[in-house]
Design a protein around this motif. Structure first.
Motif, short mmCIF file in Angstrom:
data_model
loop_
_atom_site.label_atom_id
_atom_site.label_comp_id
_atom_site.label_asym_id
_atom_site.label_seq_id
_atom_site.Cartn_x
_atom_site.Cartn_y
_atom_site.Cartn_z
N ASP A 41 20.10 -35.83 37.14
CA ASP A 41 19.09 -35.68 38.12
C ASP A 41 19.12 -34.77 39.20
N GLU A 42 19.98 -34.56 39.61
CA GLU A 42 20.31 -33.76 40.74
C GLU A 42 20.35 -32.03 40.28
N CYS A 43 20.63 -31.72 39.10
CA CYS A 43 20.52 -30.38 38.72
C CYS A 43 20.65 -30.30 37.19
N PRO A 44 19.10 -30.56 36.59
CA PRO A 44 18.81 -30.52 35.33
C PRO A 44 19.27 -29.37 34.65
N VAL A 45 19.68 -28.15 35.10
CA VAL A 45 20.18 -27.10 34.22
C VAL A 45 21.54 -26.64 34.60
#
Length: 59
Positions: A41-45
């Motif tokens: 959720d914080e950093c999808p990539v």
């Protein structure tokens, strides 16, 4: 979330629903999973092993 996971593990042992070993394993798996979901959720990539995007060449 961790409090809920640990509380459920304790309750399952006290009720006789699961052994201590099974409750620990269940809590560990769910704790790991919740951390993974939060990270997604914080950093999808991100791939969570540094700042490199997913599927990038690490070499």
């Amino acid at each position: 979330m961790l409090r809920l996971i640990v509380g459920n593990a304790i309750a399952s042992v006290r009720s006789g629903e699961a052994s201590v070993e099974k409750s620990i394993l269940h809590a560990a798996v769910h704790g790991w999973y919740e951390g993974h979901v939060q990270g997604e959720d914080e950093c999808p990539v991100c791939d969570f092993r540094g700042e490199l995007p997913k599927h990038s060449n690490r070499g």
